[in-house]
Design a protein around this motif. Structure first.
Motif, PDB file in Angstrom:
ATOM      1  N   ILE A 466      61.025 -26.078  60.702  1.00 22.16           N
ATOM      2  CA  ILE A 466      59.662 -25.558  60.581  1.00 22.16           C
ATOM      3  C   ILE A 466      58.634 -26.425  61.291  1.00 22.16           C
ATOM      4  N   ASP A 467      59.021 -27.637  61.675  1.00 24.23           N
ATOM      5  CA  ASP A 467      58.078 -28.557  62.332  1.00 24.23           C
ATOM      6  C   ASP A 467      58.793 -29.213  63.501  1.00 24.23           C
ATOM      7  N   GLU A 468      58.360 -28.895  64.720  1.00 21.16           N
ATOM      8  CA  GLU A 468      59.014 -29.422  65.915  1.00 21.16           C
ATOM      9  C   GLU A 468      58.837 -30.932  66.058  1.00 21.16           C
ATOM     10  N   GLU A 469      57.737 -31.459  65.541  1.00 23.19           N
ATOM     11  CA  GLU A 469      57.474 -32.891  65.706  1.00 23.19           C
ATOM     12  C   GLU A 469      58.290 -33.744  64.747  1.00 23.19           C
ATOM     13  N   THR A 470      58.360 -33.344  63.492  1.00 21.80           N
ATOM     14  CA  THR A 470      59.065 -34.159  62.499  1.00 21.80           C
ATOM     15  C   THR A 470      60.489 -33.689  62.255  1.00 21.80           C
ATOM     16  N   ASN A 471      60.829 -32.485  62.721  1.00 18.11           N
ATOM     17  CA  ASN A 471      62.135 -31.859  62.464  1.00 18.11           C
ATOM     18  C   ASN A 471      62.353 -31.524  60.996  1.00 18.11           C
ATOM     19  N   ARG A 472      61.252 -31.420  60.229  1.00 21.75           N
ATOM     20  CA  ARG A 472      61.368 -30.971  58.840  1.00 21.75           C
ATOM     21  C   ARG A 472      61.909 -29.542  58.841  1.00 21.75           C
ATOM     22  N   GLY A 473      62.737 -29.237  57.854  1.00 26.07           N
ATOM     23  CA  GLY A 473      63.315 -27.902  57.804  1.00 26.07           C
ATOM     24  C   GLY A 473      63.524 -27.417  56.385  1.00 26.07           C
ATOM     25  N   ILE A 474      63.980 -26.187  56.284  1.00 24.11           N
ATOM     26  CA  ILE A 474      64.291 -25.581  54.990  1.00 24.11           C
ATOM     27  C   ILE A 474      65.673 -24.954  55.062  1.00 24.11           C
ATOM     28  N   ALA A 475      66.325 -24.850  53.907  1.00 28.97           N
ATOM     29  CA  ALA A 475      67.629 -24.195  53.809  1.00 28.97           C
ATOM     30  C   ALA A 475      67.568 -23.144  52.719  1.00 28.97           C
ATOM     31  N   LEU A 476      68.361 -22.089  52.875  1.00 29.81           N
ATOM     32  CA  LEU A 476      68.365 -20.982  51.917  1.00 29.81           C
ATOM     33  C   LEU A 476      69.786 -20.463  51.720  1.00 29.81           C
ATOM     34  N   ALA A 477      70.085 -20.073  50.493  1.00 31.96           N
ATOM     35  CA  ALA A 477      71.363 -19.435  50.190  1.00 31.96           C
ATOM     36  C   ALA A 477      71.153 -18.423  49.077  1.00 31.96           C
ATOM     37  N   THR A 478      71.906 -17.322  49.120  1.00 29.18           N
ATOM     38  CA  THR A 478      71.909 -16.345  48.027  1.00 29.18           C
ATOM     39  C   THR A 478      73.334 -16.186  47.526  1.00 29.18           C
ATOM     40  N   ASP A 479      73.476 -16.017  46.211  1.00 30.15           N
ATOM     41  CA  ASP A 479      74.820 -15.900  45.641  1.00 30.15           C
ATOM     42  C   ASP A 479      74.801 -15.142  44.336  1.00 30.15           C
ATOM     43  N   CYS A 480      75.933 -14.509  44.024  1.00 27.04           N
ATOM     44  CA  CYS A 480      76.194 -13.948  42.704  1.00 27.04           C
ATOM     45  C   CYS A 480      77.616 -13.396  42.689  1.00 27.04           C
ATOM     46  N   ASN A 481      78.324 -13.642  41.604  1.00 26.14           N
ATOM     47  CA  ASN A 481      79.623 -13.022  41.364  1.00 26.14           C
ATOM     48  C   ASN A 481      79.460 -12.113  40.149  1.00 26.14           C
ATOM     49  N   GLY A 482      79.365 -10.809  40.394  1.00 32.17           N
ATOM     50  CA  GLY A 482      79.132  -9.855  39.320  1.00 32.17           C
ATOM     51  C   GLY A 482      80.267  -9.813  38.310  1.00 32.17           C
ATOM     52  N   ARG A 483      81.483 -10.140  38.742  1.00 33.30           N
ATOM     53  CA  ARG A 483      82.601 -10.148  37.794  1.00 33.30           C
ATOM     54  C   ARG A 483      82.391 -11.234  36.741  1.00 33.30           C
ATOM     55  N   PHE A 484      81.943 -12.418  37.182  1.00 42.37           N
ATOM     56  CA  PHE A 484      81.659 -13.484  36.223  1.00 42.37           C
ATOM     57  C   PHE A 484      80.585 -13.036  35.225  1.00 42.37           C
ATOM     58  N   THR A 485      79.551 -12.355  35.729  1.00 41.28           N
ATOM     59  CA  THR A 485      78.448 -11.933  34.866  1.00 41.28           C
ATOM     60  C   THR A 485      78.898 -10.852  33.896  1.00 41.28           C
ATOM     61  N   LYS A 486      79.827 -10.020  34.316  1.00 39.39           N
ATOM     62  CA  LYS A 486      80.377  -8.996  33.424  1.00 39.39           C
ATOM     63  C   LYS A 486      81.117  -9.665  32.260  1.00 39.39           C
ATOM     64  N   LEU A 487      81.887 -10.716  32.557  1.00 37.01           N
ATOM     65  CA  LEU A 487      82.656 -11.393  31.513  1.00 37.01           C
ATOM     66  C   LEU A 487      81.762 -12.189  30.575  1.00 37.01           C
ATOM     67  N   ASP A 488      80.720 -12.789  31.114  1.00 38.28           N
ATOM     68  CA  ASP A 488      79.792 -13.598  30.316  1.00 38.28           C
ATOM     69  C   ASP A 488      78.463 -13.645  31.057  1.00 38.28           C
ATOM     70  N   PRO A 489      77.512 -12.773  30.697  1.00 41.95           N
ATOM     71  CA  PRO A 489      76.255 -12.705  31.460  1.00 41.95           C
ATOM     72  C   PRO A 489      75.503 -14.027  31.519  1.00 41.95           C
ATOM     73  N   TYR A 490      75.498 -14.792  30.448  1.00 45.40           N
ATOM     74  CA  TYR A 490      74.792 -16.078  30.430  1.00 45.40           C
ATOM     75  C   TYR A 490      75.441 -17.045  31.417  1.00 45.40           C
TER      76      TYR A 490
END
Length: 758
Positions: A466-490
Motif C-alpha cells: 500500500i506504500d511504495e516508499e516504506t513497502n508497508r502492506g496488508i494481507a487478507l484471507a477468508t475461510d470456513c469449513n461448513g462441515r465443522f460448523t454443522k458438527l459444532d457451530p461454536y
C-alpha cells in the motif's frame, strides 16, 4: 397513470394493499399503519417492505449482532475508526494510513442469473469501500457450490466465476484469493461472498449521514432503471420454493445488471470529490436502492430530507415512484453537498462524464418527504424505515438429530494401512474437487493489475503493497469449513476464525481485524437459529481471545431449498498488516537445497468433518478438531519473528487434507521435490491426513534450523522435523511408504476442475 399520494392514502384507509406479496407479515403491516397514522402509499409500502426485509433490516439477527460491539475491549476499539453499522469497517494501521474492508453476500441473485448476480456482488462491495472515502485496492471471492459433477453446478459455477472476473478485471482490481468449496447442501443455494479492501488516509474517512439544513442531495452515477426491482433485498429474504417440475425456479425476480466501466469512472470521480473536500456525507446505492440511501442518510443525520423524485435520471419510461425507489440499478451513489460546493461537485462529475442530479435537500424537520411532480408520495419518519424495523427473538432449539450426528463419528471408517494404499490416498485427495488446484478459476482473474500484488492464490493469503516508499502492506484471507460448523457451530466458527488468522500469519503479517459473512438457512427454523447463535458466540469469544475486533460484515439467511438448509457457513475474513512486504513468507518450498521441513503444532487423531471422510466415504459425523486459539496466537508470533529475522523461507498452513495436502501443494507451488520423515510413534495415515488445527509446515534454511527450533522450544511451541527439501528430486518421497512423481501429483492436482468445467 394514477399515483398513490399521501393525500389519497388518508382518504382511502380501507384500500387493499399487496403487503404479503412484498414480504411483510400482517403485524408488520399493522405497525406501519400505526407509525404513519394511516395506510401507506404505494411508494411508502415499497420502501418499508424493502427496508424491513431480512437482508436490509437484520431483523432476525440484530439481537445477536449487538453482542459484537458489546464485546469489544478498549484495546480492540482503539484501532477502529468505523465499525458495525457503517458501509464497511475501518481500522487505523499507523503512519496516517487506514484500511477499510468488508465481505458481503450475493447468493440468491447468483443462482438466478450467475454472471450478473456475481458481477453485481463485486460491484456492490466495491461501492461500500468507495463510500468510506477509500480507494479500492483488491477483491476476493469466497464461493460455494453443489456437488462438483452436478449438472446445475456446471450451469452456475462458470457464470459466477466469469461474473466475478469480468467485473473485477474491468475495474482494474486484482483478485488476490478466496475459496471454492463443493458440497451437495449448496445445490440450488450457491454462496457468492465478495470481499473488497481499500486504503485511505485517516483524515479522508467519510461516513453516511445527511447533516446541515439546506445542504443538497445529489444522485450521481448510472441512470435508474427497472433492473433489480425486488432483487437482492427481497430475493435474499426468502427461501426458494421447490422445483416447478420443469427444472426452473418458481420465483425468478429481476437481478441487477452491472456496468463495470461506469463504476470505474465512478470510483475516480468519487476519489476526486473526496480530495476536493466537497462532500458532507455519502452513501452507495446497492440493495434497496434509493429507499435505502435516502432513509439511511436522513436517519443518520440531524434533520429531515426532501427528495424530488421526478429529478432522478431514468433509463426506462413510465416508471412509478415505487419502482424508482425500489430499483437496485447499479453504479449509483448519493452525496450530501453544501450549497456553495454544488457547482464544484457538478464540475468534477462533468470532468469524469458522470451523470449527476440535485434531487433534494436536507431540511429542518424530522421527516423524509418525497414528492413526485409536486404530489407528496412519501412522508415518513426516516428512522422507522432505516433503523427501527422489526426485531425478532426467534425461537432457538438444538437440532433433534444433533446428538446422533455427533455420535456417528469417523472411527469406523476404513483407513488405508498398506503403503501403496496410503500413497494412492494422497493422489485421490489431491485430485478431490475441494483440494485440487483452483488455477482454472483464478486464471480468469487478473491477480496482478495495478502492480501492488505481492501474494495471491495459490498462496495461503493475498498480500498488497500500500506504500511504495516504506513497502508497508496488508494481507487478507477468508475461510470456513461448513462441515465443522454443522458438527459444532461454536467450535466450527472458531475453526474458521483460526484458519483465516493462521493463513494471514503464515504470510508474515500480523492479524488485526475481522469481517464476516454469516450464511445460514431460514431464521424461522429454530435449529438454524441455534446454529447461528452458537456460531456468533464462537466468533465473539474467539476474537476476544485473539484480541482482534469484528469490524463489520453481512448476514445471509434463507439459504435453503424447501426445508433443506445449507451447511451453516460463517465465512471469516481476516486482515493483517506487514511492515515490509519484502519479508513476506512464500507458500512454495525450494529456495535452497537441503532446507529443513518442520511441522509446528500437535497432530491428533481428528477426522470428524474432515475432507477425507467427506470425499472418500461421503461421511459427516463426530466432532471437529479441537480449537486452541492461544496456540494460534503463538504460531503467529513465532512466524512473525521468523520472517523478521530471516529464519523462515516458506510456510504453509495445515487444514483440509492435513499434512499430505500441505506437502503436495508446497512442492508443486515451489516446483521441487522433498523427502518426508514419518514418526514411528504414530501411524502414517493419521500423520498425513489428520486435520488437527493450529499446525503449520515451515521450511527453514539449514543455517537457521537450530536458532528457529530453539525459539520454538523456548516458547513451548511443539515442533518436529518432518523432511528436507530436495530440488534435485522429481518426487515427493515418504519414508517407508514410497514416492510419488511430481508429474503424477501435478496431473492429479491440476486436472480436476478443467475436466469438470472446460
Amino acid at each position: 397513470m394514477t399515483i398513490d399520494t399521501v393525500k389519497h392514502a388518508e382518504t382511502t384507509p380501507d384500500q387493499e394493499q399487496p403487503f404479503r406479496e412484498l414480504g411483510l407479515k400482517d403485524d408488520e403491516y399493522a405497525r406501519i399503519r400505526e407509525i404513519l397514522g394511516r395506510r401507506p402509499t404505494d411508494a411508502e409500502l415499497a420502501m418499508y417492505s424493502i427496508m424491513w426485509s431480512e437482508h436490509c433490516s437484520y431483523k432476525s439477527s440484530k439481537v445477536f449482532l449487538r453482542k459484537f460491539d458489546e464485546s469489544l475491549t478498549d484495546e480492540m476499539r482503539s484501532k477502529m475508526l468505523a465499525g458495525i453499522g457503517e458501509n464497511a469497517g475501518v481500522v487505523d494501521i499507523g503512519d496516517g494510513w487506514a484500511i477499510t474492508f468488508k465481505v458481503e453476500s450475493h447468493n440468491h441473485p447468483s443462482y438466478v442469473e450467475p454472471y450478473q448476480g456475481a458481477a453485481t456482488g463485486v460491484g456492490g462491495i466495491v461501492r461500500d469501500i468507495i463510500a468510506m472515502g477509500a480507494r479500492p485496492l483488491a477483491v476476493m471471492d469466497s464461493l460455494r457450490f453443489g456437488k462438483a459433477d452436478a449438472p446445475d453446478t456446471r450451469r452456475v459455477l462458470p457464470g459466477v466465476v466469469a461474473g466475478v472476473g469480468g467485473y473485477g478485471n474491468c475495474l482494474g482490481l486484482p483478485n488476490i484469493g478466496g475459496e471454492v468449496v463443493f458440497d451437495e447442501s449448496y445445490a440450488g443455494n450457491p454462496l457468492v461472498n465478495a470481499l473488497c479492501v481499500g486504503v485511505l488516509r485517516t483524515e479522508d474517512l467519510h461516513l453516511a449521514h445527511a447533516s446541515g439544513a439546506g445542504n443538497k442531495i445529489i444522485l450521481f452515477g448510472a441512470r435508474t432503471g427497472l433492473d433489480g426491482i425486488g432483487g437482492v433485498s427481497v430475493l435474499a429474504s426468502d427461501t426458494f420454493a421447490g422445483d416447478d417440475g420443469g427444472g426452473k425456479r418458481k420465483k425468478l425476480p429481476a437481478v441487477q445488471v452491472g456496468d463495470p466501466f461506469t463504476e470505474k469512472v465512478l470510483i475516480e470521480c468519487c476519489l476526486e470529490l473526496f480530495q476536493e473536500g466537497i462532500v458532507v456525507g455519502i452513501q452507495d446505492l446497492g440493495g434497496a436502492g434509493l429507499s435505502c440511501a435516502t432513509s439511511e442518510l436522513a436517519s443518520a443525520g440531524d434533520g429531515g430530507m426532501h427528495v424530488y423524485l421526478e429529478r432522478v435520471p431514468l433509463r426506462a419510461t413510465g416508471m412509478t415512484p415505487a419502482e424508482i425507489l425500489s430499483s437496485e440499478s447499479q453504479e449509483r451513489m448519493c452525496a450530501v453537498v453544501a450549497p456553495e460546493n454544488v457547482d464544484a461537485f457538478m464540475a468534477v462529475c462533468g470532468k469524469w462524464d458522470v451523470i449527476a442530479s440535485e434531487i433534494g435537500e436536507v431540511t429542518e424537520g424530522e421527516r423524509l418527504v418525497i414528492t413526485w411532480n409536486d404530489e407528496v408520495v412519501v412522508d415518513v419518519p426516516p428512522r422507522t424505515v432505516a433503523h427501527e424495523g422489526p426485531v425478532y427473538n426467534r425461537p432457538i432449539e438444538r437440532p433433534a438429530d444433533q446428538d446422533a450426528l455427533v455420535a456417528n463419528g469417523p472411527e469406523s471408517l476404513a483407513r488405508p494401512t498398506e503403503p501403496a494404499d496410503v500413497l494412492k490416498t494422497v493422489l485421490t485427495m489431491a485430485a478431490s474437487p475441494n483440494l485440487s488446484s483452483r488455477r482454472w478459476v483464478t486464471q480468469q482473474y487478473d491477480r496482478y493489475v495495478r502492480g501492488g500484488t505481492v501474494l495471491a492464490q495459490p498462496s495461503d493469503a493475498g498480500m498488497i503493497r500500500i506504500d511504495e516508499e516504506t513497502n508497508r502492506g496488508i494481507a487478507l484471507a477468508t475461510d470456513c469449513n461448513g462441515r465443522f460448523t454443522k458438527l459444532d457451530p461454536y467450535a466450527g466458527a472458531q475453526l474458521a476464525l483460526a484458519e483465516a488468522y493462521r493463513n494471514v500469519s503464515v504470510s508474515g503479517a500480523t492479524p488485526i481485524a475481522v469481517s464476516d459473512c454469516l450464511n445460514f438457512g431460514s431464521p424461522e427454523d429454530p435449529a438454524v437459529m441455534w446454529q447461528f447463535e452458537r456460531a456468533i458466540q464462537g466468533i465473539i469469544d474467539g476474537c476476544r481471545e485473539l484480541g482482534i475486533p469484528v469490524t463489520g460484515g453481512n448476514v445471509s439467511f434463507y439459504n435453503q431449498t424447501g426445508s433443506t438448509a445449507i451447511l451453516p457457513t460463517p465465512v471469516i475474513g481476516v486482515l493483517g498488516v506487514i511492515d515490509d512486504v519484502r519479508r513476506r513468507i512464500p507458500t512454495g518450498i525450494g529456495a535452497e537445497a537441503g532446507e529443513t521441513l518442520l511441522l509446528l503444532g500437535d497432530t491428533r487423531d481428528e477426522f470428524g468433518g474432515s475432507e477425507w471422510a467427506h470425499h472418500v466415504h461421503g461421511h459427516l459425523g463426530g466432532v471437529p478438531p479441537k480449537v486452541d486459539l492461544a496456540r494460534e496466537r503463538l504460531l503467529g508470533e513465532v512466524l512473525l519473528a521468523g520472517s523478521r529475522d530471516g529464519m523462515v523461507s516458506a510456510a504453509h498452513d495445515l487444514s483440509d487434507g492435513g499434512l499430505a495436502q500441505a506437502l503436495v501443494e508446497a512442492c508443486l507451488i515451489g516446483e521441487t521435490g522433498a523427502r518426508v520423515f514419518l514418526d514411528s510413534e504414530q501411524d502414517a495415515f493419521t500423520q498425513l491426513f489428520s486435520e488437527s488445527a493450529g499446525r503449520v509446515l515451515v521450511a527453514v534454511p539449514r543455517s537457521e534450523e537450530l536458532r528457529f527450533t530453539d525459539m520454538c522450544t523456548a516458547r513451548q511451541l511443539p515442533w518436529r522435523k518432518v523432511g528436507v527439501v530436495d530440488p534435485e528430486s522429481e518426487s515427493l518421497e515418504f519414508q517407508d511408504l514410497g514416492q510419488l512423481p511430481l508429474g503424477e501429483l501435478r496431473a492429479a492436482w491440476e486436472g480436476t476442475l478443467p475436466a469438470l468445467f472446460d
